[in-house]
Design a protein around this motif. Structure first.
Motif, PDB file in Angstrom:
ATOM      1  N   PHE A  35      -1.217  41.131 -14.076  1.00  0.00           N
ATOM      2  CA  PHE A  35      -2.010  41.612 -12.947  1.00  0.00           C
ATOM      3  C   PHE A  35      -2.320  40.484 -11.956  1.00  0.00           C
ATOM      4  CE2 PHE A  35      -3.428  45.504 -15.345  1.00  0.00           C
ATOM      5  CZ  PHE A  35      -2.781  46.377 -14.505  1.00  0.00           C
ATOM      6  N   GLY A  36      -2.203  39.237 -12.407  1.00  0.00           N
ATOM      7  CA  GLY A  36      -2.391  38.110 -11.492  1.00  0.00           C
ATOM      8  C   GLY A  36      -1.382  38.140 -10.358  1.00  0.00           C
ATOM      9  N   TYR A  37      -0.136  38.527 -10.645  1.00  0.00           N
ATOM     10  CA  TYR A  37       0.886  38.645  -9.608  1.00  0.00           C
ATOM     11  C   TYR A  37       0.518  39.748  -8.613  1.00  0.00           C
ATOM     12  CZ  TYR A  37       3.732  35.868 -12.770  1.00  0.00           C
ATOM     13  OH  TYR A  37       4.205  34.886 -13.587  1.00  0.00           O
ATOM     14  N   VAL A  38      -0.007  40.827  -9.130  1.00  0.00           N
ATOM     15  CA  VAL A  38      -0.400  41.946  -8.275  1.00  0.00           C
ATOM     16  C   VAL A  38      -1.546  41.526  -7.365  1.00  0.00           C
ATOM     17  CG1 VAL A  38      -1.315  44.291  -8.285  1.00  0.00           C
ATOM     18  CG2 VAL A  38       0.363  43.616  -9.995  1.00  0.00           C
ATOM     19  N   ILE A  39      -2.561  40.913  -7.937  1.00  0.00           N
ATOM     20  CA  ILE A  39      -3.728  40.490  -7.157  1.00  0.00           C
ATOM     21  C   ILE A  39      -3.334  39.456  -6.108  1.00  0.00           C
ATOM     22  CG2 ILE A  39      -5.940  39.275  -7.337  1.00  0.00           C
ATOM     23  CD1 ILE A  39      -6.216  40.677 -10.116  1.00  0.00           C
ATOM     24  N   ASN A  40      -2.465  38.514  -6.479  1.00  0.00           N
ATOM     25  CA  ASN A  40      -2.030  37.494  -5.520  1.00  0.00           C
ATOM     26  C   ASN A  40      -1.265  38.106  -4.355  1.00  0.00           C
ATOM     27  OD1 ASN A  40      -3.150  35.268  -6.740  1.00  0.00           O
ATOM     28  ND2 ASN A  40      -1.370  34.886  -8.001  1.00  0.00           N
ATOM     29  N   ALA A  41      -0.385  39.051  -4.627  1.00  0.00           N
ATOM     30  CA  ALA A  41       0.385  39.682  -3.555  1.00  0.00           C
ATOM     31  C   ALA A  41      -0.522  40.481  -2.626  1.00  0.00           C
ATOM     32  CB  ALA A  41       1.468  40.580  -4.132  1.00  0.00           C
ATOM     33  N   ILE A  42      -1.464  41.209  -3.194  1.00  0.00           N
ATOM     34  CA  ILE A  42      -2.392  41.996  -2.369  1.00  0.00           C
ATOM     35  C   ILE A  42      -3.282  41.071  -1.546  1.00  0.00           C
ATOM     36  CG2 ILE A  42      -4.360  43.574  -2.484  1.00  0.00           C
ATOM     37  CD1 ILE A  42      -2.922  44.891  -4.898  1.00  0.00           C
ATOM     38  N   ALA A  43      -3.785  40.005  -2.157  1.00  0.00           N
ATOM     39  CA  ALA A  43      -4.620  39.049  -1.419  1.00  0.00           C
ATOM     40  C   ALA A  43      -3.823  38.362  -0.311  1.00  0.00           C
ATOM     41  CB  ALA A  43      -5.193  38.008  -2.380  1.00  0.00           C
ATOM     42  N   ALA A  44      -2.582  37.993  -0.593  1.00  0.00           N
ATOM     43  CA  ALA A  44      -1.748  37.360   0.433  1.00  0.00           C
ATOM     44  C   ALA A  44      -1.523  38.305   1.602  1.00  0.00           C
ATOM     45  CB  ALA A  44      -0.408  36.939  -0.167  1.00  0.00           C
ATOM     46  N   HIS A  45      -1.352  39.574   1.310  1.00  0.00           N
ATOM     47  CA  HIS A  45      -1.109  40.554   2.365  1.00  0.00           C
ATOM     48  C   HIS A  45      -2.359  40.795   3.209  1.00  0.00           C
ATOM     49  CE1 HIS A  45       0.648  43.989   4.394  1.00  0.00           C
ATOM     50  NE2 HIS A  45      -0.402  44.711   4.036  1.00  0.00           N
ATOM     51  N   TYR A  46      -3.469  41.086   2.557  1.00  0.00           N
ATOM     52  CA  TYR A  46      -4.674  41.478   3.293  1.00  0.00           C
ATOM     53  C   TYR A  46      -5.510  40.298   3.789  1.00  0.00           C
ATOM     54  CZ  TYR A  46      -3.737  46.275   2.025  1.00  0.00           C
ATOM     55  OH  TYR A  46      -3.152  47.503   1.892  1.00  0.00           O
TER      56      TYR A  46
END
Length: 73
Positions: A35-46
């Motif tokens: 889930f760290g990959y998911v959170i990082n991608a979402i944070a990078a996007h938003y």
């Protein structure tokens, strides 16, 4: 200050990981790290305005699906 903050965050994550391992089997807890990959991608996007391609969103979907399958088994 950035280095000390980083070490503090690492220490906190270590404590959380040890607590998690004391309550959940490793076969369930370890895939949750994905889930760290998911959170990082979402944070990078938003937060940072980075563009996340459709292929990456699809990969994130596969990660979420895999973690869900492991968690319910």
């Amino acid at each position: 200050p950035h280095f000390i903050g980083g070490v503090a965050c690492y220490g906190a994550s270590l404590v959380v990981w040890i607590i998690g391992l004391s309550r959940v089997p490793v076969s369930i807890a370890y895939p949750m790290l994905s889930f760290g990959y998911v959170i990082n991608a979402i944070a990078a996007h938003y937060l940072l305005g980075e563009s996340v391609s459709v292929v990456r969103w699809l990969g994130i979907g596969f990660i979420v699906l895999g973690v869900w399958l492991v968690a319910r088994g």
